[in-house]
Design an enzyme around this catalytic site. Structure first.
Site, PDB file in Angstrom:
ATOM      1  N   HIS A  72      -9.530   1.110   5.127  1.00  0.00           N
ATOM      2  CA  HIS A  72      -8.226   1.272   5.793  1.00  0.00           C
ATOM      3  C   HIS A  72      -8.411   2.196   7.004  1.00  0.00           C
ATOM      4  O   HIS A  72      -9.195   3.141   6.951  1.00  0.00           O
ATOM      5  CB  HIS A  72      -7.206   1.856   4.809  1.00  0.00           C
ATOM      6  CG  HIS A  72      -5.806   1.815   5.339  1.00  0.00           C
ATOM      7  ND1 HIS A  72      -5.342   2.727   6.249  1.00  0.00           N
ATOM      8  CD2 HIS A  72      -4.789   0.951   5.114  1.00  0.00           C
ATOM      9  CE1 HIS A  72      -4.088   2.432   6.559  1.00  0.00           C
ATOM     10  NE2 HIS A  72      -3.722   1.352   5.877  1.00  0.00           N
TER      11      HIS A  72
ATOM     12  N   ASN B 110       0.856  -1.185   0.000  1.00  0.00           N
ATOM     13  CA  ASN B 110       0.000   0.000   0.000  1.00  0.00           C
ATOM     14  C   ASN B 110       0.899   1.244   0.000  1.00  0.00           C
ATOM     15  O   ASN B 110       1.518   1.559   1.005  1.00  0.00           O
ATOM     16  CB  ASN B 110      -0.893  -0.030   1.255  1.00  0.00           C
ATOM     17  CG  ASN B 110      -1.696   1.248   1.436  1.00  0.00           C
ATOM     18  OD1 ASN B 110      -1.806   2.067   0.526  1.00  0.00           O
ATOM     19  ND2 ASN B 110      -2.263   1.417   2.618  1.00  0.00           N
TER      20      ASN B 110
ATOM     21  N   GLU C 147      -5.340  -5.306  10.579  1.00  0.00           N
ATOM     22  CA  GLU C 147      -4.320  -4.277  10.774  1.00  0.00           C
ATOM     23  C   GLU C 147      -4.564  -3.569  12.103  1.00  0.00           C
ATOM     24  O   GLU C 147      -5.329  -2.594  12.153  1.00  0.00           O
ATOM     25  CB  GLU C 147      -4.382  -3.260   9.632  1.00  0.00           C
ATOM     26  CG  GLU C 147      -4.111  -3.836   8.271  1.00  0.00           C
ATOM     27  CD  GLU C 147      -3.520  -2.796   7.329  1.00  0.00           C
ATOM     28  OE1 GLU C 147      -2.451  -3.048   6.794  1.00  0.00           O
ATOM     29  OE2 GLU C 147      -4.135  -1.720   7.158  1.00  0.00           O
TER      30      GLU C 147
ATOM     31  N   SER D 295       3.450  -2.385  10.286  1.00  0.00           N
ATOM     32  CA  SER D 295       4.914  -2.375  10.424  1.00  0.00           C
ATOM     33  C   SER D 295       5.572  -3.697  10.021  1.00  0.00           C
ATOM     34  O   SER D 295       6.492  -4.175  10.694  1.00  0.00           O
ATOM     35  CB  SER D 295       5.320  -1.975  11.850  1.00  0.00           C
ATOM     36  OG  SER D 295       4.857  -0.670  12.126  1.00  0.00           O
TER      37      SER D 295
ATOM     38  N   GLY E 257       2.402   1.990  10.817  1.00  0.00           N
ATOM     39  CA  GLY E 257       3.333   3.106  10.672  1.00  0.00           C
ATOM     40  C   GLY E 257       4.041   3.483  11.965  1.00  0.00           C
ATOM     41  O   GLY E 257       4.657   4.539  12.058  1.00  0.00           O
TER      42      GLY E 257
ATOM     43  N   LYS F 148       0.094   4.289  -0.225  1.00  0.00           N
ATOM     44  CA  LYS F 148      -0.555   5.460   0.388  1.00  0.00           C
ATOM     45  C   LYS F 148      -0.359   6.705  -0.498  1.00  0.00           C
ATOM     46  O   LYS F 148      -0.348   6.580  -1.713  1.00  0.00           O
ATOM     47  CB  LYS F 148      -0.027   5.688   1.805  1.00  0.00           C
ATOM     48  CG  LYS F 148      -0.054   4.419   2.648  1.00  0.00           C
ATOM     49  CD  LYS F 148       0.126   4.701   4.098  1.00  0.00           C
ATOM     50  CE  LYS F 148       0.185   3.383   4.850  1.00  0.00           C
ATOM     51  NZ  LYS F 148       0.112   3.537   6.269  1.00  0.00           N
TER      52      LYS F 148
ATOM     53  N   GLU G   5      -6.739   4.557   8.126  1.00  0.00           N
ATOM     54  CA  GLU G   5      -6.500   5.979   7.859  1.00  0.00           C
ATOM     55  C   GLU G   5      -7.729   6.612   7.209  1.00  0.00           C
ATOM     56  O   GLU G   5      -8.045   7.778   7.449  1.00  0.00           O
ATOM     57  CB  GLU G   5      -5.244   6.145   6.982  1.00  0.00           C
ATOM     58  CG  GLU G   5      -3.982   5.894   7.790  1.00  0.00           C
ATOM     59  CD  GLU G   5      -2.800   5.390   6.988  1.00  0.00           C
ATOM     60  OE1 GLU G   5      -2.833   5.466   5.750  1.00  0.00           O
ATOM     61  OE2 GLU G   5      -1.835   4.910   7.618  1.00  0.00           O
TER      62      GLU G   5
END
Ligand code: PEP
Length: 258
Positions: free
Chosen positions: A95, A9, A167, A213, A173, A11, A97
């Site tokens: 996701h 991904n 996730e 991560s 991240g 992003k 985010e």
């Protein structure tokens, strides 16, 4: 037998030139032995160029989001029809985010999954708990609710096409990865939940990825777990060499040479 899936991904990274450079490195370095599926998810602006560059390759292309209408007055949105048109095969949906910064709701996630399936685009559904929820012992409750919402009114035939990505938000991240045991515990719970909803057959074919991560040095130990069928990689997918190392780990787990 489930195939290992390695998805990157990107992003909001990479201009078109940078995307083409990265995809070329991956294309050259990935020797497909048929054992694993590699997917890249560039930003919208690079989807067409990347899909042209990968025309003769087995590497799949994912979008990072999509709207649930085919067309209309929805300024700034991109439809499944448009994604199909530029050669997209997969779409990341829900996701964390998008849930955090763009008000993505469980209801929207469900609508998007249904529409993606209607257009034969494979959804990669992201779910996972926050640090607060984990500390409060609410991980399973959270993940269970997200699965129930996301799969609402989806037939068993369609359910088997959905890729789930667990996730944990606290691992995205942050450099902090769930241990293989922590991840496996949730993956096995997710598989059992799918079995309860759709039966053992659908559950045994369900592809459940881990994301948070993932790096070359932890990818193998995560994917070696029974219910971890691959990884969704953010930061480490932005460099050809680290993504290729993760791909090699996937090939080793699947029993192939790397
Ligand atoms: C992601 O955003 O899906 C992700 C897993 O990111 P990272 O690998 O950087 O934690």
């Amino acid at each position: 037998m489930r195939k290992i899936v390695i998805a990157g991904n990107w992003k909001m990274h990479k201009t078109r030139g940078e995307a083409l450079e990265l995809v070329e490195t991956i294309r050259k370095g990935f020797k497909d032995n048929g054992e694993i599926k590699v997917i890249v998810a560039p930003p919208f602006t690079s989807l067409l160029s990347v899909s042209e560059a990968l025309k003769d390759s087995t590497i799949g292309i994912a979008a990072q989001n999509m709207y649930f209408e085919k067309e209309g007055a929805y300024t700034g949105e991109v439809s499944p029809l448009m994604l199909k048109d530029v050669g997209v095969h997969y779409v990341i949906i829900g996701h964390s985010e998008r849930r955090k910064y763009f008000c993505e709701t469980d209801e929207n996630v469900n609508k998007k999954i249904k529409v993606a399936l209607e257009y034969s685009i494979t959804p990669i559904l992201c779910i996972g708990e926050s640090l607060e929820e984990r500390k409060g012992g609410r991980t399973f409750e959270k993940v269970e609710k997200q699965i129930e919402f996301a799969f609402k009114d989806i037939s068993p035939e369609n359910a088997r096409k959905i890729i789930v990505a667990y996730e944990p938000i606290w691992a995205i991240g942050t450099g902090e990865t769930a241990t293989p045991e922590q991840a496996e515990e949730v993956h096995s719970f997710i598989r059992k939940k799918i079995a309860k909803m759709y039966g053992n057959n659908v559950a045994s074919y369900a592809i459940i990825l881990y994301g948070g991560s993932v790096k070359p040095d932890n990818a193998f130990s995560l994917m070696r777990e029974n219910d971890i069928d691959g990884v969704l990689v953010g930061g480490a997918s932005l460099k050809g060499d680290s993504f290729l190392e993760i791909i090699k780990a996937g090939i080793r787990v699947s029993g192939g040479e790397s």
